[in-house]
Design an enzyme around this catalytic site. Structure first.
Site, PDB file in Angstrom:
ATOM      1  N   LYS A 225      46.921  11.835  88.020  1.00 22.80           N
ATOM      2  CA  LYS A 225      45.534  12.280  87.826  1.00 22.80           C
ATOM      3  C   LYS A 225      44.705  11.225  87.100  1.00 22.80           C
ATOM      4  O   LYS A 225      43.482  11.331  87.056  1.00 22.80           O
ATOM      5  CB  LYS A 225      45.484  13.621  87.092  1.00 22.80           C
ATOM      6  CG  LYS A 225      45.869  13.609  85.640  1.00 22.80           C
ATOM      7  CD  LYS A 225      45.647  15.005  85.055  1.00 22.80           C
ATOM      8  CE  LYS A 225      45.950  15.031  83.563  1.00 22.80           C
ATOM      9  NZ  LYS A 225      45.675  16.366  82.981  1.00 22.80           N
ATOM     10  N   ASP A 226      45.354  10.173  86.550  1.00 18.54           N
ATOM     11  CA  ASP A 226      44.638   9.080  85.901  1.00 18.54           C
ATOM     12  C   ASP A 226      44.354   7.920  86.854  1.00 18.54           C
ATOM     13  O   ASP A 226      43.656   6.978  86.481  1.00 18.54           O
ATOM     14  CB  ASP A 226      45.458   8.531  84.721  1.00 18.54           C
ATOM     15  CG  ASP A 226      45.581   9.530  83.581  1.00 18.54           C
ATOM     16  OD1 ASP A 226      44.700  10.391  83.443  1.00 18.54           O
ATOM     17  OD2 ASP A 226      46.575   9.445  82.829  1.00 18.54           O
TER      18      ASP A 226
ATOM     19  N   ARG B  73      36.085  19.200  84.106  1.00 16.57           N
ATOM     20  CA  ARG B  73      36.606  20.208  85.036  1.00 16.57           C
ATOM     21  C   ARG B  73      36.913  21.503  84.297  1.00 16.57           C
ATOM     22  O   ARG B  73      36.508  22.594  84.732  1.00 16.57           O
ATOM     23  CB  ARG B  73      37.881  19.678  85.702  1.00 16.57           C
ATOM     24  CG  ARG B  73      38.675  20.735  86.466  1.00 16.57           C
ATOM     25  CD  ARG B  73      40.035  20.208  86.876  1.00 16.57           C
ATOM     26  NE  ARG B  73      40.904  19.896  85.762  1.00 16.57           N
ATOM     27  CZ  ARG B  73      41.686  20.777  85.156  1.00 16.57           C
ATOM     28  NH1 ARG B  73      41.708  22.047  85.550  1.00 16.57           N
ATOM     29  NH2 ARG B  73      42.462  20.413  84.146  1.00 16.57           N
ATOM     30  N   ARG B  74      37.634  21.391  83.192  1.00 16.86           N
ATOM     31  CA  ARG B  74      37.960  22.585  82.403  1.00 16.86           C
ATOM     32  C   ARG B  74      36.700  23.194  81.813  1.00 16.86           C
ATOM     33  O   ARG B  74      36.505  24.410  81.815  1.00 16.86           O
ATOM     34  CB  ARG B  74      38.951  22.228  81.303  1.00 16.86           C
ATOM     35  CG  ARG B  74      40.357  21.905  81.823  1.00 16.86           C
ATOM     36  CD  ARG B  74      41.290  21.493  80.704  1.00 16.86           C
ATOM     37  NE  ARG B  74      42.644  21.217  81.196  1.00 16.86           N
ATOM     38  CZ  ARG B  74      43.372  20.182  80.837  1.00 16.86           C
ATOM     39  NH1 ARG B  74      42.885  19.296  79.963  1.00 16.86           N
ATOM     40  NH2 ARG B  74      44.592  20.001  81.322  1.00 16.86           N
TER      41      ARG B  74
ATOM     42  N   ARG C  92      40.060  14.323  72.261  1.00 16.18           N
ATOM     43  CA  ARG C  92      40.939  13.376  72.933  1.00 16.18           C
ATOM     44  C   ARG C  92      42.081  12.958  72.026  1.00 16.18           C
ATOM     45  O   ARG C  92      42.178  13.356  70.888  1.00 16.18           O
ATOM     46  CB  ARG C  92      40.134  12.166  73.425  1.00 16.18           C
ATOM     47  CG  ARG C  92      39.149  12.529  74.535  1.00 16.18           C
ATOM     48  CD  ARG C  92      38.624  11.318  75.249  1.00 16.18           C
ATOM     49  NE  ARG C  92      39.716  10.444  75.670  1.00 16.18           N
ATOM     50  CZ  ARG C  92      39.701   9.133  75.484  1.00 16.18           C
ATOM     51  NH1 ARG C  92      38.686   8.543  74.876  1.00 16.18           N
ATOM     52  NH2 ARG C  92      40.716   8.396  75.892  1.00 16.18           N
TER      53      ARG C  92
ATOM     54  N   ARG D 152      46.186  16.279  69.403  1.00 17.73           N
ATOM     55  CA  ARG D 152      45.331  17.446  69.689  1.00 17.73           C
ATOM     56  C   ARG D 152      45.873  18.701  69.023  1.00 17.73           C
ATOM     57  O   ARG D 152      45.108  19.513  68.491  1.00 17.73           O
ATOM     58  CB  ARG D 152      45.240  17.646  71.210  1.00 17.73           C
ATOM     59  CG  ARG D 152      44.584  16.477  71.929  1.00 17.73           C
ATOM     60  CD  ARG D 152      44.373  16.783  73.394  1.00 17.73           C
ATOM     61  NE  ARG D 152      44.247  15.581  74.191  1.00 17.73           N
ATOM     62  CZ  ARG D 152      43.851  15.542  75.445  1.00 17.73           C
ATOM     63  NH1 ARG D 152      43.525  16.662  76.059  1.00 17.73           N
ATOM     64  NH2 ARG D 152      43.769  14.410  76.102  1.00 17.73           N
TER      65      ARG D 152
ATOM     66  N   CYS E 128      35.341  10.747  86.268  1.00 20.36           N
ATOM     67  CA  CYS E 128      35.374  11.613  85.090  1.00 20.36           C
ATOM     68  C   CYS E 128      34.004  12.141  84.692  1.00 20.36           C
ATOM     69  O   CYS E 128      33.878  12.877  83.722  1.00 20.36           O
ATOM     70  CB  CYS E 128      36.014  10.862  83.922  1.00 20.36           C
ATOM     71  SG  CYS E 128      37.790  10.629  84.135  1.00 20.36           S
TER      72      CYS E 128
END
Length: 357
Positions: A122-123, A170-171, A188, A194, A281
């Protein structure tokens, strides 16, 4: 005169050179045993999750090629920091997006400082640097997101006005579509960072990928697992990809042997969808393909949204696994038509400002 001493010496040298070339070719392809080979160098980021994925790749290679890669020192991990790892006080949308986590690895690969690179798919941008290929995705982990909070049992039970830590547009878009009173702030750092911030009360809750937690044996940290119907995953979430130089036959032989074809097809479908939408992004995009190996078909679901969740466009497509890329592209074209050029123009002209520091 072929029988002259000089001609015989030339023939002898040619034969020796040919044998050397042939031996080196076999060595590069891994067909010659008992000879010392240079270690296979794996390029990886240095975060706990990235290292867990690199170790997984190393272990799979050792298992698949025990005689060539099973000995100590046959595989070497080359850890490096990317720009995305170093700039943590800004949202990804502010500093350039996906390529921030792969650029340094790409450079090392092209300069022959490493032989293969292990990525969270996904990166990885939808384009690859010239002279590199990504022919392998490992079997996919669970693609769902998880909700983590010390005070609430799930997203729906968060009190109005609660603060959620997330750097993912997205979230954010899917959260705010359900409850616009919630506030999303930039959050981040690696998983451990986190979770520490969450314990310190910086935010009321956060969302993470279940795949990452499982790979680090930390799934117990999840308060609740969020189903796909409630939160559609990021494109290629839960998938590990392995990249190498396109002319490196030795590395290609190793990593193609690890490829999990159903995962490869699903990820190809999702990335085709993302590519059509020119996703990065700065764009809230989700996409998820599920493969049915019995019927050789896949089901794809995707969406694109405004960062505040006020507009969401969804699509669902199905087809043969053999047509995975076409299915993803068709879904992307449908979204482009359905949302209209004005929607995407608005996204490009309006920098997302809801995710703040």
């Amino acid at each position: 005169n072929l029988s002259s001493p000089r001609s015989k010496r030339v023939q002898f040298v040619q034969i020796i050179l040919f044998r050397m070339w042939f031996l080196l070719t076999l060595l590069g392809l891994g067909y010659v045993e008992g000879l010392d080979m240079a270690p296979l160098r794996i390029g990886t980021r240095g975060s706990p999750l990235a290292l867990a994925q690199a170790h997984l790749t190393r272990d799979l290679l050792k298992k698949q090629f025990p005689e060539e890669l099973g000995e100590e020192g046959a595989i070497q991990l080359c850890v490096m920091k990317t720009q995305g790892d170093m700039i943590l006080d800004k949202a990804l949308s502010e500093i350039g997006g996906k390529g921030l986590f792969t650029k340094e690895l790409d450079v090392a690969l092209l300069q022959n400082e490493v032989d293969i690179c292990v990525h969270s798919m996904k990166d990885v941008p939808t384009w690859l640097p010239e002279n590199t290929v990504l022919p392998c995705t490992l079997e996919r982990e669970d693609t769902r997101d998880v909700f983590i909070s010390p005070t609430s049992k799930d997203l729906a039970s968060l009190p109005d006005g609660s603060v959620i830590g997330s750097a993912s547009l997205r979230r954010q878009a899917q959260i705010l579509a359900k409850n616009p009173t919630l506030k999303c702030v930039n959050f981040r750092g690696n998983v451990q960072t986190r979770l520490r911030k969450l314990d310190e009360g910086v935010v009321d809750a956060t969302l993470l990928a279940l795949a990452g937690l499982k790979r680090m044996d930390m799934e117990h940290e999840a308060t609740a697992i969020i189903d796909w119907e409630e939160m559609l995953p990021a494109v290629a979430q839960g998938a590990i990809g392995i990249q190498c130089r396109e002319d490196d036959q030795r590395s290609l032989r190793y990593i193609t042997a690890l490829n999990h074809q159903p995962t490869f097809a699903a990820v190809a479908c999702e990335r085709a969808f993302l590519e059509v939408l020119d996703g990065n992004c700065k764009t809230p995009i989700a996409g998820h393909a599920q493969v049915n190996t019995e019927t050789n078909t896949l089901l794809f679901k995707g969406l694109v949204a405004k960062p505040d969740g006020s507009e969401i466009y969804r699509v669902e497509r199905s087809g043969s696994v053999d047509d995975a890329v076409k299915v993803g592209r068709d879904a992307g074209e449908y979204i482009k038509t359905e949302a209209g050029i004005e929607f995407f123009t608005w996204l490009q002209q309006n920098e997302p400002d809801l995710v703040t520091k």
